[in-house]
Design a protein around this motif. Structure first.
Motif, mmCIF file in Angstrom:
data_model
loop_
_atom_site.group_PDB
_atom_site.id
_atom_site.type_symbol
_atom_site.label_atom_id
_atom_site.label_comp_id
_atom_site.label_asym_id
_atom_site.label_seq_id
_atom_site.Cartn_x
_atom_site.Cartn_y
_atom_site.Cartn_z
ATOM 1 N N HIS A 137 -12.971 61.584 -16.716
ATOM 2 C CA HIS A 137 -13.559 61.243 -18.020
ATOM 3 C C HIS A 137 -13.713 59.733 -18.199
ATOM 4 O O HIS A 137 -13.860 59.258 -19.317
ATOM 5 C CB HIS A 137 -12.683 61.807 -19.139
ATOM 6 C CG HIS A 137 -12.405 63.274 -19.014
ATOM 7 N ND1 HIS A 137 -13.363 64.236 -19.259
ATOM 8 C CD2 HIS A 137 -11.278 63.947 -18.631
ATOM 9 C CE1 HIS A 137 -12.842 65.435 -19.054
ATOM 10 N NE2 HIS A 137 -11.583 65.294 -18.680
ATOM 11 N N ASN A 138 -13.687 58.992 -17.114
ATOM 12 C CA ASN A 138 -13.678 57.531 -17.195
ATOM 13 C C ASN A 138 -15.088 56.950 -17.339
ATOM 14 O O ASN A 138 -15.982 57.266 -16.567
ATOM 15 C CB ASN A 138 -13.025 56.953 -15.929
ATOM 16 C CG ASN A 138 -13.166 55.452 -15.842
ATOM 17 O OD1 ASN A 138 -12.892 54.737 -16.807
ATOM 18 N ND2 ASN A 138 -13.592 54.969 -14.690
ATOM 19 N N TYR A 139 -15.242 56.078 -18.336
ATOM 20 C CA TYR A 139 -16.490 55.350 -18.506
ATOM 21 C C TYR A 139 -16.252 53.850 -18.637
ATOM 22 O O TYR A 139 -17.199 53.102 -18.864
ATOM 23 C CB TYR A 139 -17.250 55.856 -19.742
ATOM 24 C CG TYR A 139 -17.719 57.278 -19.613
ATOM 25 C CD1 TYR A 139 -18.873 57.598 -18.901
ATOM 26 C CD2 TYR A 139 -16.981 58.320 -20.177
ATOM 27 C CE1 TYR A 139 -19.299 58.913 -18.764
ATOM 28 C CE2 TYR A 139 -17.389 59.634 -20.039
ATOM 29 C CZ TYR A 139 -18.553 59.929 -19.335
ATOM 30 O OH TYR A 139 -18.956 61.233 -19.190
ATOM 31 N N CYS A 140 -15.003 53.427 -18.500
ATOM 32 C CA CYS A 140 -14.666 52.032 -18.787
ATOM 33 C C CYS A 140 -13.991 51.300 -17.632
ATOM 34 O O CYS A 140 -14.283 50.134 -17.388
ATOM 35 C CB CYS A 140 -13.767 51.957 -20.021
ATOM 36 S SG CYS A 140 -14.494 52.715 -21.485
ATOM 37 N N VAL A 141 -13.060 51.952 -16.941
ATOM 38 C CA VAL A 141 -12.306 51.285 -15.882
ATOM 39 C C VAL A 141 -13.173 51.166 -14.637
ATOM 40 O O VAL A 141 -13.560 52.171 -14.042
ATOM 41 C CB VAL A 141 -11.004 52.038 -15.563
ATOM 42 C CG1 VAL A 141 -10.256 51.328 -14.432
ATOM 43 C CG2 VAL A 141 -10.123 52.138 -16.799
ATOM 44 N N LYS A 142 -13.477 49.940 -14.256
ATOM 45 C CA LYS A 142 -14.358 49.695 -13.110
ATOM 46 C C LYS A 142 -13.598 49.290 -11.862
ATOM 47 O O LYS A 142 -14.118 49.392 -10.751
ATOM 48 C CB LYS A 142 -15.381 48.618 -13.470
ATOM 49 C CG LYS A 142 -16.352 49.033 -14.568
ATOM 50 C CD LYS A 142 -17.312 47.913 -14.909
ATOM 51 C CE LYS A 142 -18.398 48.396 -15.857
ATOM 52 N NZ LYS A 142 -17.856 48.927 -17.111
ATOM 53 N N CYS A 143 -12.371 48.799 -12.035
ATOM 54 C CA CYS A 143 -11.544 48.379 -10.905
ATOM 55 C C CYS A 143 -10.183 49.031 -11.030
ATOM 56 O O CYS A 143 -9.514 48.880 -12.061
ATOM 57 C CB CYS A 143 -11.413 46.849 -10.895
ATOM 58 S SG CYS A 143 -10.212 46.229 -9.676
ATOM 59 N N ILE A 144 -9.758 49.767 -9.997
ATOM 60 C CA ILE A 144 -8.449 50.411 -10.026
ATOM 61 C C ILE A 144 -7.745 50.218 -8.684
ATOM 62 O O ILE A 144 -8.309 50.514 -7.629
ATOM 63 C CB ILE A 144 -8.563 51.900 -10.404
ATOM 64 C CG1 ILE A 144 -7.172 52.527 -10.489
ATOM 65 C CG2 ILE A 144 -9.469 52.665 -9.471
ATOM 66 C CD1 ILE A 144 -7.148 53.854 -11.220
ATOM 67 N N ARG A 145 -6.508 49.699 -8.753
ATOM 68 C CA ARG A 145 -5.719 49.430 -7.555
ATOM 69 C C ARG A 145 -4.544 50.392 -7.496
ATOM 70 O O ARG A 145 -3.736 50.428 -8.420
ATOM 71 C CB ARG A 145 -5.254 47.970 -7.554
ATOM 72 C CG ARG A 145 -6.413 46.981 -7.481
ATOM 73 C CD ARG A 145 -5.921 45.539 -7.423
ATOM 74 N NE ARG A 145 -7.036 44.623 -7.256
ATOM 75 C CZ ARG A 145 -7.739 44.090 -8.254
ATOM 76 N NH1 ARG A 145 -7.411 44.392 -9.501
ATOM 77 N NH2 ARG A 145 -8.750 43.284 -8.025
ATOM 78 N N LEU A 146 -4.462 51.136 -6.390
ATOM 79 C CA LEU A 146 -3.464 52.195 -6.248
ATOM 80 C C LEU A 146 -2.739 52.091 -4.917
ATOM 81 O O LEU A 146 -2.330 53.094 -4.337
ATOM 82 C CB LEU A 146 -4.154 53.563 -6.377
ATOM 83 C CG LEU A 146 -4.876 53.820 -7.705
ATOM 84 C CD1 LEU A 146 -5.748 55.065 -7.618
ATOM 85 C CD2 LEU A 146 -3.866 53.953 -8.834
ATOM 86 N N SER A 147 -2.543 50.884 -4.442
ATOM 87 C CA SER A 147 -1.911 50.663 -3.150
ATOM 88 C C SER A 147 -0.442 51.076 -3.179
ATOM 89 O O SER A 147 0.248 50.924 -4.193
ATOM 90 C CB SER A 147 -2.019 49.171 -2.782
ATOM 91 O OG SER A 147 -1.353 48.899 -1.583
#
Length: 351
Positions: A137-147
């Motif tokens: 449902h994401n329309y806002c988060v453009k960068c996500i770090r999950l290392s």
């Protein structure tokens, strides 16, 4: 590999999700984030993080503070209606899936945060399910770090399913996880269908042959990726031909990092036809492989023979080159004066 559908369960049901019930009411619009946070800590019983009380600016960096799930809840409550923070850094905070769920629930109301760092929070499979719901449902988060979240191949299935056809996320970091061949196949299918990701970091996973080949097949079909980082990811001569085929077709990739892999002179030879036909790649990193002076010379000749080469930086800094390499390099630099080649030369070798 037969594609398996991701279960559609809502992982948020497994956690206490009552942020709005605990949100401070009748607050003045001018109240600061610090004040909201202090009130939220009081309501939840979380220990306050002093760094947040001193915070200023659009980027909130709370990396390495040991916030935990309860602290994440207090933070999420205070950010529900915040319109100042655009970047949230929560790396290494022992959030686990429960804490991540509080953050994700907050993002349903907060539409200002576009960059999120949840690296090294031991999220595992339950966390992957939580993130699946967010990305769905994401329309806002453009960068996500999950290392570094101990994601395995089962987690890769969730990410692949939700990111096929996604156009919102531009930068995704899944490095330092536990993906292997099956994970590589899932992520390769994602790459083939994704239309948004421009920067993808899959470094320090162990895709081996089948997974790495699947990633190359996905890259061949992809039309948006610009930076692909595959440091220490099991790439070897067995994968080089598939990667070469991808580079022949791909017209968007600008940076390819294959450092710390198992690429030898044979792999370079197989890779060169792709490089000889590519007109977009600007940065190629191959340091800390098993390439010798022979492979370095082969690589340089491929660049020389590609009139449309866009390469500006080649990093083979751990390769000791020979005199023949230096001679060809002179010719290459005459044609491509902007090119920088990093290499090692013995004292007695000169241009």
């Amino acid at each position: 590999m037969e594609e398996q559908k991701v279960p559609q369960e809502r992982s948020s049901d497994e956690f206490d999700t009552d942020l709005e019930d605990m949100e401070p009411t009748n607050e003045k619009p001018s109240q600061s984030l610090a004040d909201m946070y202090l009130k939220a800590c009081g309501r939840t019983g979380a220990v306050e993080v002093k760094q947040l009380l001193r915070h200023q600016g659009p980027s909130l960096n709370l990396n390495h503070y040991g916030i935990g799930p309860l602290g994440a809840k207090a933070l999420a409550i205070s950010l529900l209606n915040d319109n100042t923070i655009t970047s949230l850094e929560l790396e290494d905070n022992s959030l686990k899936a429960e804490g991540a769920n509080h953050v994700v629930e907050m993002l349903q109301s907060n539409t200002q945060i576009s960059s999120l760092n949840l690296s090294k929070n031991d999220l595992r499979l339950e966390g992957a399910k939580v993130l699946y719901e967010m990305m769905l449902h994401n329309y806002c988060v453009k960068c996500i770090r999950l290392s570094g979240n101990r994601f395995d191949d089962a987690c890769a299935k969730y990410f692949a399913e939700v990111l096929k056809g996604d156009y919102v996320i531009r930068e995704l970091d899944l490095s330092l996880n536990n993906f292997s061949d099956a994970g590589g196949e899932h992520l390769g299918q994602m790459l083939a269908g994704n239309v948004g990701i421009e920067v993808l970091n899959l470094s320090w996973n162990n895709f081996s042959m089948e997974g790495a080949v699947a990633l190359c097949v996905g890259l061949k079909a992809n039309s948006t990726l610009k930076h692909l980082l595959l440091v220490s990811s099991g790439f070897s001569s067995y994968v080089a031909e598939s990667l070469s085929q991808a580079l022949k077709v791909n017209s968007t990739l600008v940076l390819l990092d294959l450092s710390y892999n198992l690429i030898d002179d044979q792999a370079v030879s197989l890779l060169c036809p792709g490089l000889a036909g590519n007109g977009t790649l600007k940065v190629l990193k191959l340091h800390h492989n098993t390439i010798t002076a022979v492979g370095a010379l082969t690589l340089l000749k491929a660049v020389k023979n590609n009139p449309k080469s866009a390469l500006e930086d080649i990093d083979i800094s751990t390769v000791v080159v020979c005199k023949a390499f230096m001679q060809v390099l002179k010719e290459v630099l005459e044609r491509f004066p902007e090119l920088v080649v990093q290499y090692t030369v013995l004292p007695h070798v000169s241009v």
